[in-house]
Write a protein that holds these residues in place. Structure first.
Motif, mmCIF file in Angstrom:
data_model
loop_
_atom_site.group_PDB
_atom_site.id
_atom_site.type_symbol
_atom_site.label_atom_id
_atom_site.label_comp_id
_atom_site.label_asym_id
_atom_site.label_seq_id
_atom_site.Cartn_x
_atom_site.Cartn_y
_atom_site.Cartn_z
ATOM 1 N N GLY A 11 -41.977 -16.572 20.160
ATOM 2 C CA GLY A 11 -42.174 -15.039 20.344
ATOM 3 C C GLY A 11 -40.856 -14.361 21.078
ATOM 4 O O GLY A 11 -40.317 -13.319 20.693
ATOM 5 N N ILE A 12 -40.326 -15.107 21.946
ATOM 6 C CA ILE A 12 -39.112 -14.567 22.654
ATOM 7 C C ILE A 12 -38.036 -14.337 21.541
ATOM 8 O O ILE A 12 -37.354 -13.344 21.568
ATOM 9 C CB ILE A 12 -38.428 -15.639 23.605
ATOM 10 C CG1 ILE A 12 -39.607 -15.666 24.983
ATOM 11 C CG2 ILE A 12 -37.169 -15.189 24.150
ATOM 12 C CD1 ILE A 12 -39.449 -16.563 25.958
ATOM 13 N N ILE A 13 -37.794 -15.397 20.716
ATOM 14 C CA ILE A 13 -36.749 -15.225 19.524
ATOM 15 C C ILE A 13 -37.082 -14.117 18.654
ATOM 16 O O ILE A 13 -36.250 -13.415 18.348
ATOM 17 C CB ILE A 13 -36.681 -16.422 18.692
ATOM 18 C CG1 ILE A 13 -36.000 -17.673 19.634
ATOM 19 C CG2 ILE A 13 -35.792 -16.276 17.556
ATOM 20 C CD1 ILE A 13 -36.082 -19.114 19.028
ATOM 21 N N ILE A 48 -35.737 -8.237 17.154
ATOM 22 C CA ILE A 48 -36.580 -7.157 16.804
ATOM 23 C C ILE A 48 -35.539 -5.979 17.665
ATOM 24 O O ILE A 48 -35.003 -5.029 17.175
ATOM 25 C CB ILE A 48 -37.833 -6.806 16.988
ATOM 26 C CG1 ILE A 48 -38.673 -7.656 15.838
ATOM 27 C CG2 ILE A 48 -38.222 -5.456 17.227
ATOM 28 C CD1 ILE A 48 -40.115 -7.669 16.379
ATOM 29 N N GLN A 49 -35.199 -6.408 19.052
ATOM 30 C CA GLN A 49 -34.556 -5.411 19.800
ATOM 31 C C GLN A 49 -33.088 -5.393 19.319
ATOM 32 O O GLN A 49 -32.573 -4.339 19.502
ATOM 33 C CB GLN A 49 -34.752 -6.007 21.188
ATOM 34 C CG GLN A 49 -35.862 -6.005 21.966
ATOM 35 C CD GLN A 49 -36.144 -4.652 22.355
ATOM 36 O OE1 GLN A 49 -35.269 -3.801 22.720
ATOM 37 N NE2 GLN A 49 -37.631 -4.186 22.106
ATOM 38 N N ARG A 50 -32.328 -6.576 19.003
ATOM 39 C CA ARG A 50 -31.277 -6.508 18.423
ATOM 40 C C ARG A 50 -31.150 -5.799 17.082
ATOM 41 O O ARG A 50 -30.375 -4.854 17.191
ATOM 42 C CB ARG A 50 -30.750 -8.059 18.186
ATOM 43 C CG ARG A 50 -29.118 -8.067 18.186
ATOM 44 C CD ARG A 50 -28.843 -9.446 18.156
ATOM 45 N NE ARG A 50 -29.224 -9.988 16.799
ATOM 46 C CZ ARG A 50 -29.137 -11.174 16.533
ATOM 47 N NH1 ARG A 50 -28.297 -12.114 17.357
ATOM 48 N NH2 ARG A 50 -29.607 -11.866 15.476
ATOM 49 N N SER A 51 -31.845 -5.803 16.333
ATOM 50 C CA SER A 51 -31.881 -5.216 14.968
ATOM 51 C C SER A 51 -32.124 -3.665 15.168
ATOM 52 O O SER A 51 -31.405 -2.809 14.472
ATOM 53 C CB SER A 51 -32.838 -5.706 13.875
ATOM 54 O OG SER A 51 -34.309 -5.396 14.299
ATOM 55 N N LEU A 61 -43.244 -11.075 9.510
ATOM 56 C CA LEU A 61 -42.845 -9.859 10.237
ATOM 57 C C LEU A 61 -41.474 -9.649 10.172
ATOM 58 O O LEU A 61 -40.990 -8.481 10.407
ATOM 59 C CB LEU A 61 -43.524 -10.043 11.544
ATOM 60 C CG LEU A 61 -44.949 -9.445 11.666
ATOM 61 C CD1 LEU A 61 -45.474 -9.943 13.180
ATOM 62 C CD2 LEU A 61 -45.023 -7.981 11.663
ATOM 63 N N GLN A 62 -40.634 -10.864 10.326
ATOM 64 C CA GLN A 62 -39.120 -10.468 10.691
ATOM 65 C C GLN A 62 -38.551 -10.139 9.338
ATOM 66 O O GLN A 62 -37.698 -9.040 9.714
ATOM 67 C CB GLN A 62 -38.800 -12.124 10.708
ATOM 68 C CG GLN A 62 -37.385 -12.128 11.291
ATOM 69 C CD GLN A 62 -36.733 -13.503 11.479
ATOM 70 O OE1 GLN A 62 -37.452 -14.515 11.184
ATOM 71 N NE2 GLN A 62 -35.763 -13.658 12.433
ATOM 72 N N PHE A 63 -39.180 -10.400 8.205
ATOM 73 C CA PHE A 63 -38.484 -9.740 7.133
ATOM 74 C C PHE A 63 -39.002 -8.043 6.940
ATOM 75 O O PHE A 63 -38.085 -7.482 6.311
ATOM 76 C CB PHE A 63 -39.096 -10.333 5.719
ATOM 77 C CG PHE A 63 -38.249 -11.961 5.394
ATOM 78 C CD1 PHE A 63 -37.090 -11.439 4.863
ATOM 79 C CD2 PHE A 63 -38.497 -12.816 5.668
ATOM 80 C CE1 PHE A 63 -36.288 -12.597 4.752
ATOM 81 C CE2 PHE A 63 -38.007 -13.953 5.659
ATOM 82 C CZ PHE A 63 -36.546 -13.913 4.930
ATOM 83 N N VAL A 64 -40.195 -7.901 7.444
ATOM 84 C CA VAL A 64 -40.515 -6.536 7.363
ATOM 85 C C VAL A 64 -39.654 -5.712 8.324
ATOM 86 O O VAL A 64 -39.375 -4.589 8.015
ATOM 87 C CB VAL A 64 -41.983 -6.512 7.605
ATOM 88 C CG1 VAL A 64 -42.523 -5.022 7.956
ATOM 89 C CG2 VAL A 64 -43.003 -7.057 6.525
ATOM 90 N N VAL A 65 -39.687 -6.151 9.395
ATOM 91 C CA VAL A 65 -38.807 -5.529 10.738
ATOM 92 C C VAL A 65 -37.298 -5.403 10.167
ATOM 93 O O VAL A 65 -36.983 -4.196 10.311
ATOM 94 C CB VAL A 65 -39.119 -6.352 11.858
ATOM 95 C CG1 VAL A 65 -37.879 -5.516 12.725
ATOM 96 C CG2 VAL A 65 -40.265 -6.082 12.420
#
Lengths: 162, 183
Positions: free
Chosen positions: A25-27, A32-35, B43-47
């Protein structure tokens, strides 16, 4: 194995799974924050590149005019271009307000290849290299030689440093 | 059966069923973990999927139109004609009169010299610019149904921006249609 041992193993397994989930979750959220941050800074640099490109394209110091100072679209006067390079160098602080950290150059491709460097300023003061992050906007232009009336083909490059 | 024996048997079975339940819970937890991991992965790919930036849209959009405008204005090496005049002469074949290489003839093979020169100069400019910037494009010049020039790099099957120009030739007649699609 006694009941207490089984319960302990179960608790440990649950804790391990819990911490693995928390770690993922943290990773995930840090990525997300970084991107999001990178995306925002790229978008901001892109918008700055667009506004700088528009300012450079319609710079009165460069554009061709006809008749009573009517501007011609997508056209740069070669004589103005040659003179502007020297003027911009002399008044770099004034043009910094217009271009900020960027390189503005015109490359003529036809009939002969020539490059005119108008303005260049990087954040660290060193000449830009391959590693300098930049957003490049090419704008094809017609280069007019008012003495011969000939139009050459060139491209105005605006490289904005992020 | 004695009371002691009964107690031992019931204790053993209850212990067995507890152990089985625990294993099931553990299995369930592993399934939940795997599902969560796959969800995070998706989700990572979507974001992280990169949308087209405003600068890229602006560059693609203005590139096609300014490229066509600047190209048509360009004075060529063929009798100091502009690209517009060269295409107008090309459209008049077989009555074209531009003698680009000044050899007394106005044709190269079956084509008018102006057509060959116009296509050659355009190819040269595109190879220095669009090809060098790794852009896919499609450039066509048509006079009525007749194709005068066609230069492309991989073509544009779906999404593209268009820069176009209409060059008049004969009053009341069809115009020369110049189109550049940049993908």
């Amino acid at each position: 194995m006694s009941k207490a041992q089984i319960q302990m193993t179960e608790t440990i397994a649950i804790l391990i799974i819990f911490f693995i989930l928390v770690m993922f979750g943290i990773i995930f959220f840090s990525q997300i924050q970084r991107s999001t941050f990178e995306q925002r800074s790229t978008t901001a640099a892109g918008e700055r590149a667009i506004s700088t490109a528009l300012r450079a394209t319609f710079l009165p110091e460069l554009v061709c005019t006809k008749g009573d100072n009517v501007e011609i679209r997508d056209c740069i006067d070669v004589t103005k271009l040659k003179a502007a390079a020297a003027v911009i160098k002399e008044h770099e602080d004034y043009y910094f307000d217009i271009f900020q950290y960027a390189t503005v150059r015109v490359e003529q491709y036809y009939p002969v290849e020539t490059t005119y460097l108008l303005y260049s300023r990087t954040r660290d003061g060193n000449p830009p290299n391959e590693l300098t992050t930049k957003a490049t906007t090419p704008v094809p232009v017609s280069l007019l030689d008012p003495f011969t009336g000939e139009h050459y083909f060139g491209v105005l490059f605006i490289e904005v440093y992020t | 059966m004695t009371l002691l024996q009964e107690n031992i048997i019931s204790g053993c079975c209850s212990l067995k069923s507890t152990h089985k339940a625990q294993m099931e819970v553990l299995g369930l937890a592993i399934v939940v973990l795997l599902v969560s991991l796959s969800l995070l992965f998706v989700l990572q790919f979507v974001v992280n999927r990169e949308d087209e930036q405003p600068r890229q849209i602006f560059t693609r959009d203005q590139l096609a139109s300014t490229m066509v405008n600047s190209l048509l204005e360009t004075t060529t090496s063929c009798a100091d004609l502009t690209m517009t005049e060269l295409l107008q002469d090309c459209a008049q074949q077989p009555l074209s009169d531009a003698d680009c290489d000044r050899d007394g003839y106005t044709r190269i093979g079956t084509r008018a010299e102006s057509c060959v020169y116009a296509e050659g100069i355009t190819s040269q400019i595109f190879s220095d610019t669009l090809d060098a910037w790794d852009k896919k494009y499609e450039f066509t010049v048509k006079y009525g149904t007749e194709g005068l020039a066609n230069i492309k790099k991989e073509g544009c099957p779906s999404e593209y921006d268009t820069g176009s120009a209409l060059l008049p030739l004969v009053p009341g007649g069809p115009s020369i249609f110049v189109v550049l699609r940049v993908c």
